[in-house]
Design an enzyme around this catalytic site. Structure first.
Site, mmCIF file in Angstrom:
data_model
loop_
_atom_site.group_PDB
_atom_site.id
_atom_site.type_symbol
_atom_site.label_atom_id
_atom_site.label_comp_id
_atom_site.label_asym_id
_atom_site.label_seq_id
_atom_site.Cartn_x
_atom_site.Cartn_y
_atom_site.Cartn_z
ATOM 1 N N SER A 13 0.853 -1.181 0.000
ATOM 2 C CA SER A 13 0.000 0.000 0.000
ATOM 3 C C SER A 13 0.894 1.238 0.000
ATOM 4 C CB SER A 13 -0.898 -0.026 1.241
ATOM 5 O OG SER A 13 -1.754 1.083 1.251
ATOM 6 N N LYS A 33 -3.991 9.457 -8.608
ATOM 7 C CA LYS A 33 -4.309 8.251 -7.838
ATOM 8 C C LYS A 33 -5.751 7.859 -8.147
ATOM 9 C CE LYS A 33 -4.276 6.381 -3.124
ATOM 10 N NZ LYS A 33 -5.666 5.893 -3.137
ATOM 11 N N LYS A 76 -3.323 12.884 -0.619
ATOM 12 C CA LYS A 76 -4.776 12.724 -0.687
ATOM 13 C C LYS A 76 -5.485 14.068 -0.833
ATOM 14 C CE LYS A 76 -6.998 9.414 0.499
ATOM 15 N NZ LYS A 76 -7.813 8.418 -0.233
#
Length: 640
Positions: free
Chosen positions: A74, A99, A286
């Site tokens: 990950s 992503k 993110k």
């Protein structure tokens, strides 16, 4: 049970639900709880089975589980530029990729043939889904490279497909993709129209020194590689990430939840190493979530320009992609019934790839029924259900009339400067305007308007100038503006091209209208009925009398001939909207079409459409495939 244990149990539950395609909380909520647990574990120790240490893996009965030859790790996640700066390695080139929000799969090719496809699973073993992957049209079954090759990609569902297929069963495209890849029946999976982007070369016999070289190798053998940039300056990287989240993200045809940053040099990666769960040479930056979970408080019913009565969900303020939201569309009454929505239901609100927030799914049942109103809240006329949609039956409903005026003045229609929604509502409520034709007599009561609070000489003059200027709008915009049901901008343009003037169009039968490309049976019948209605005929005649354009100008030969008689097809995301490039092509004597054929001279291919059907068709027919830079060279201009 300790606070640490409770947090781990909660996160494990959330992980498994997410893995199965049924998320219980938003990404933003999850990241917050995940980081809280990490801080607790820094103080009190980390169990080997903690959600911070393992990747969730949900097995499906009937799918074979296969061990990965090499662990599929990950990524460590960061949410701000402070942590990104801490990770950054000075002097190293950084490879940056979107992503994608889907499911990771490991692909194997042998002797040029697709031989295997295994989901990442827990990173050590995953489910074999070769039968599903074979249904992905953008992924070649054969490649030119004949030796053994292993690559990683992300399987996803594009926004357009999600909108077409989702009936409220799935919260987002990733949930739908998660369900599709675990189907046992490939025929059903094929209907989900899965797509894929390759982002990593796991193994081959090629001797390559950088990740970018690996990706170019994959691209050159025909695999659909994800759009990739390489940067070295930290401040430029931060600027790129910020711009990508604010601007680029909303232009993409597929869902992403951030950017992946990786050290480009493969030797440096070996030196940096990895933990049991994540590599040290890569991170995921993110973005803010484009969906959020909340509780349905109440429902308001709004009347639109066609008379459709649309339910709107009202809830406590939530934040999506930096925007505070308190309401979202519930689409129609049919959606409420399908989802068994009730007041108090926990719902998923999304704003992905769209400006208008919408409820996409109900997670659980509430405590009070939502009833369809019997009468319109604005005019009192009866509300009737037609299929999934409810309609106000009032022919003079103020709600409908007001929305028609707003549509008429909007940017995509007549684009009347100075006539925003609030101005339209004010003038409508004062009975100064009722139909679009009334706009063109407002100059007669200019003094009365100037006496209104907030309406001075300058504002009223700008408004009247905007109305006068709108008389120069072309026929296709006028046709779109008069609110013919089911008639969008594209079909309005097609009708204008076919019939050239309003009289010919009004005289056309439904059968004749169906001959126009893009006009289906229902649309044709509705258009024909619209032009028989006395009120609509009256409006058109009044607008004609005010000087609006209801005749198409004859097409003029372009003075520029750089692309004369050339036929172009555009596929993928470019630096500017597709319409911009189509306008450049037409202005230079060329033609833009939607499909690749033997008549096509060039395919302009965006980086996100490598390996697609259009790409393959162009290669099959020997049609040159070019990028933006080459296109501008053909035009004779500079690449921007």
């Amino acid at each position: 049970m300790s606070k640490n244990a409770v947090s781990r149990e909660q996160l494990s539950l959330f992980d498994m639900a997410y893995e199965q395609g049924n998320p219980l909380i938003s990404d933003t909520e999850y990241e917050k709880k995940y980081n809280e647990l990490k801080k607790l574990e820094e103080k009190h120790g980390v169990p080997v089975d903690s959600p911070t240490q393992v990747i969730p893996f949900s097995r499906v009965k009937g799918l074979e589980v296969v061990k990965h030859p090499k662990p599929m790790l990950s990524l460590n996640k960061v949410n701000d530029f402070v942590d990104l700066r801490k990770w950054f390695v000075p002097g190293q080139q950084i490879l940056i990729q979107p992503k994608l929000d889907g499911l990771t799969v490991v692909l194997k090719y042998e002797n040029g043939e697709l031989a295997d496809a295994v989901l990442r699973g827990d990173g050590y073993e995953g489910e074999r889904i070769l039968h599903i992957v074979r249904t992905i049209q953008s992924l070649p079954q054969q490649i030119s490279y004949q030796e053994k090759l292993e690559a990683r990609g992300e399987i996803f569902i594009p926004f357009k497909v999600f909108e077409e297929l989702n009936n409220g069963e799935y919260a987002n495209p990733r949930s739908m993709a998660a369900g599709a890849v675990r189907l046992l029946d490939a025929n059903i999976a094929a209907k989900r129209k899965l797509d894929i982007k390759i982002f990593d070369l796991v193994s081959s016999n090629e001797e390559l020194k950088t990740d970018f070289e690996q990706l170019m190798f994959l691209f050159n053998i025909g695999l659909p590689v994800v759009d990739t940039k390489v940067k070295e300056n930290l401040e430029k990287i931060i600027s790129y990430c910020s711009h990508y989240e604010r601007e680029t993200r909303k232009t993409l045809p597929y869902p992403i939840d951030g950017l992946v940053l990786k050290i480009n040099d493969l030797a440096m990666r070996e030196k940096m190493g990895e933990t049991s769960k994540t590599p040290k040479w890569a991170i995921a930056f993110k973005f803010e979530s484009e969906e959020e979970f909340t509780t349905l408080g109440c429902v308001q019913w709004q009347v639109g320009k066609t008379g459709q009565v649309t339910p709107v969900a009202i809830f406590d303020p939530i934040k999506i992609d930096g925007v505070i939201i308190t309401k979202a569309t519930l689409h129609n009454y049919g959606f409420i019934q399908e989802q068994n929505l009730k007041l108090g239901s926990r719902i998923v609100v999304a704003r992905a790839n769209d400006v208008i927030p919408k409820v996409v799914k109900a997670v659980n049942e509430g405590n009070a029924e939502i009833t369809l109103p019997k009468n319109c809240s604005i005019c009192g006329a009866a509300v009737k259900l037609n299929g999934a949609n409810a309609y106000c039956t009032g022919t003079e409903c103020p709600g409908q009339l007001k929305e028609k005026l707003i549509h008429f003045c909007s940017r995509d229609a007549m684009d009347i400067k100075g006539m925003g929604e609030e101005t339209i509502k004010t003038l409508f409520n004062l009975h100064y305007i009722k139909t679009p034709a009334d706009l063109y007599t407002l100059h007669q009561i200019a003094d009365r308007i100037k006496s209104l609070d907030g309406y001075g000489d300058k504002k009223v003059r700008a408004m009247l100038d905007g109305i006068e200027e709108s008389k120069h709008q072309p026929f296709q915009k006028v046709l779109y503006a008069i609110n013919v049901p089911y008639l969008g901008r594209t079909n309005a343009k097609a009708l204008v091209k076919e019939f050239r003037n309003i009289d010919s169009l009004m005289a056309a039968s439904a059968e004749r209208l169906r001959e126009v490309e893009g006009i289906g049976n229902i649309t044709a019948e509705t258009i024909a009925e619209f032009f028989k209605d006395e009120n609509n005929i009256k409006l058109i005649n009044e607008l004609k009398a005010h000087g609006l354009c209801f005749v198409s100008e004859e097409p003029q030969e372009s003075s520029e001939t750089a692309l004369k008689d050339m036929v172009f097809v555009i596929s993928g995301t470019l630096s500017k909207p597709r319409q911009f490039f189509e306008d450049v092509i037409v202005a230079n004597g060329g033609k833009a079409t939607g499909s690749v054929s033997r008549k096509t001279n060039y395919l302009i291919l965006g980086p996100d459409k490598s390996g697609t059907a259009k790409h393959k068709q162009a290669e099959k027919l020997g049609i040159p495939i070019i990028n933006e830079e080459t296109f501008w060279q053909l035009v004779g201009g500079e690449f921007e």
